[in-house]
Design a protein around this motif. Sequence first.
Motif, PDB file in Angstrom:
ATOM      1  N   ALA A  27       0.751  -1.062   0.072  1.00 36.09           N
ATOM      2  CA  ALA A  27       0.191   0.106  -0.141  1.00 36.09           C
ATOM      3  C   ALA A  27       0.779   1.265   0.104  1.00 36.09           C
ATOM      4  O   ALA A  27       0.454   2.414  -0.674  1.00 36.09           O
ATOM      5  CB  ALA A  27      -0.983   0.091   1.338  1.00 36.09           C
ATOM      6  N   GLU A  28       2.151   1.196   0.385  1.00 40.00           N
ATOM      7  CA  GLU A  28       2.864   2.528   0.618  1.00 40.00           C
ATOM      8  C   GLU A  28       3.591   2.624  -0.704  1.00 40.00           C
ATOM      9  O   GLU A  28       3.592   3.615  -1.097  1.00 40.00           O
ATOM     10  CB  GLU A  28       4.109   2.097   1.662  1.00 40.00           C
ATOM     11  CG  GLU A  28       4.920   3.391   1.986  1.00 40.00           C
ATOM     12  CD  GLU A  28       4.202   4.546   2.292  1.00 40.00           C
ATOM     13  OE1 GLU A  28       4.863   5.907   2.075  1.00 40.00           O
ATOM     14  OE2 GLU A  28       3.272   4.487   3.134  1.00 40.00           O
ATOM     15  N   TYR A  29       3.918   1.479  -1.403  1.00 38.60           N
ATOM     16  CA  TYR A  29       4.417   1.799  -2.780  1.00 38.60           C
ATOM     17  C   TYR A  29       3.418   2.463  -3.465  1.00 38.60           C
ATOM     18  O   TYR A  29       3.611   3.233  -4.433  1.00 38.60           O
ATOM     19  CB  TYR A  29       4.827   0.218  -3.337  1.00 38.60           C
ATOM     20  CG  TYR A  29       6.179  -0.231  -3.180  1.00 38.60           C
ATOM     21  CD1 TYR A  29       7.122   0.370  -3.936  1.00 38.60           C
ATOM     22  CD2 TYR A  29       6.258  -1.224  -2.136  1.00 38.60           C
ATOM     23  CE1 TYR A  29       8.498   0.056  -3.444  1.00 38.60           C
ATOM     24  CE2 TYR A  29       7.675  -1.671  -2.048  1.00 38.60           C
ATOM     25  CZ  TYR A  29       8.648  -0.843  -2.565  1.00 38.60           C
ATOM     26  OH  TYR A  29       9.796  -1.284  -2.578  1.00 38.60           O
ATOM     27  N   ALA A  30       1.858   1.855  -3.391  1.00 44.08           N
ATOM     28  CA  ALA A  30       1.055   2.641  -4.237  1.00 44.08           C
ATOM     29  C   ALA A  30       0.742   3.891  -3.972  1.00 44.08           C
ATOM     30  O   ALA A  30       0.756   4.646  -4.842  1.00 44.08           O
ATOM     31  CB  ALA A  30      -0.288   1.649  -3.928  1.00 44.08           C
ATOM     32  N   ARG A  31       0.835   4.248  -2.591  1.00 49.60           N
ATOM     33  CA  ARG A  31       0.612   5.750  -2.329  1.00 49.60           C
ATOM     34  C   ARG A  31       1.684   6.539  -2.764  1.00 49.60           C
ATOM     35  O   ARG A  31       1.630   7.773  -3.469  1.00 49.60           O
ATOM     36  CB  ARG A  31       0.508   5.915  -0.799  1.00 49.60           C
ATOM     37  CG  ARG A  31      -0.626   5.593  -0.217  1.00 49.60           C
ATOM     38  CD  ARG A  31      -0.761   5.649   1.315  1.00 49.60           C
ATOM     39  NE  ARG A  31       0.201   4.886   2.094  1.00 49.60           N
ATOM     40  CZ  ARG A  31      -0.256   3.722   2.606  1.00 49.60           C
ATOM     41  NH1 ARG A  31      -1.444   3.498   2.454  1.00 49.60           N
ATOM     42  NH2 ARG A  31       0.494   3.015   3.390  1.00 49.60           N
ATOM     43  N   GLN A  32       3.108   6.143  -2.753  1.00 46.82           N
ATOM     44  CA  GLN A  32       4.151   7.147  -3.250  1.00 46.82           C
ATOM     45  C   GLN A  32       4.301   7.007  -4.752  1.00 46.82           C
ATOM     46  O   GLN A  32       4.495   8.244  -5.306  1.00 46.82           O
ATOM     47  CB  GLN A  32       5.486   6.359  -2.755  1.00 46.82           C
ATOM     48  CG  GLN A  32       5.768   6.609  -1.273  1.00 46.82           C
ATOM     49  CD  GLN A  32       7.219   6.521  -0.894  1.00 46.82           C
ATOM     50  OE1 GLN A  32       7.878   6.710  -1.509  1.00 46.82           O
ATOM     51  NE2 GLN A  32       7.330   6.333   0.592  1.00 46.82           N
ATOM     52  N   LEU A  33       3.839   6.021  -5.492  1.00 54.16           N
ATOM     53  CA  LEU A  33       3.893   5.954  -6.721  1.00 54.16           C
ATOM     54  C   LEU A  33       2.784   7.060  -7.254  1.00 54.16           C
ATOM     55  O   LEU A  33       3.163   7.646  -8.359  1.00 54.16           O
ATOM     56  CB  LEU A  33       3.868   4.821  -7.585  1.00 54.16           C
ATOM     57  CG  LEU A  33       4.958   3.743  -7.157  1.00 54.16           C
ATOM     58  CD1 LEU A  33       4.897   2.350  -7.609  1.00 54.16           C
ATOM     59  CD2 LEU A  33       6.297   4.375  -8.044  1.00 54.16           C
ATOM     60  N   ALA A  34       1.623   7.035  -6.853  1.00 51.04           N
ATOM     61  CA  ALA A  34       0.397   7.584  -7.299  1.00 51.04           C
ATOM     62  C   ALA A  34       0.891   9.259  -7.173  1.00 51.04           C
ATOM     63  O   ALA A  34       0.458   9.915  -7.737  1.00 51.04           O
ATOM     64  CB  ALA A  34      -0.551   7.272  -6.496  1.00 51.04           C
TER      65      ALA A  34
END
Length: 253
Positions: A15-22
């Motif tokens: 989920a952290e990867y998703a937030r940072q990439l978004a």
Amino acid sequence: MVTALITGASSGLGAEYARQLAARGADLVLVARDLEALDAVAGAIRACHRVKVEVISADLAVSDEVDRVAARLTAADAPVELLVNNAGFGLPLDFAANDVAREVDHLRVHVEAPLRLSHAALEGMLARGHGRIVNVASVAAYLPRSTYGACKRWLVDFSRWANAAYAARGVTVTAVCPGFTHTGFHERMGLAPGREGVPGWMWLDAREVVTASLRAAAKGRGVLIPSFRYQALARVAALLPASLGASVGTRGR
């Protein structure tokens, strides 16, 4: 604008990867078993960022469901430029006492699924001449730590080789090897900071781990161990006798 596919994206590092990439403007394809949790992550990201977010509910221990994710990776009309193989789960360290069916699922999720998804992603990435794969391994790869350490060691060795083999063709492969990190992974197994011989200073921040790993991938590094303390631990572990290393590896779960 790029598209990133992240497995294990419903919580923790995924989920952290998703937030940072978004936040960087990437469109997302989020993969996890728990559709309700996945939709919650996707909804929060859509509310904060002007990016497209797809969700795929899939159990990566099941071959047909891995095939569905692989098919998305090979889709030519919406190519994936970044694959994050993050899905995983833990088991008790006593291999002989564990249910062998669970051990096989563990192997499939940690080794077979990243292998198959990386193979699918490479087809398009190599044809286009660019792409990145991030494999979330663990510092446990450097310790004798039951089948979890063995699976993560495979991921490290595979990533190091693949990065050397394909970087010249524009595709980098990076293994990220964090230690104990503040996510739901360890808590789901009943382990909290300060318990079972794991002091608070050994715990890492998920945001820092993800930021460092994306930076390492951008630089084309084959392997990253976040934090100097875990880099030192990995070097010391390589010098320990197997019996002592196995004893150290029993700390935590």
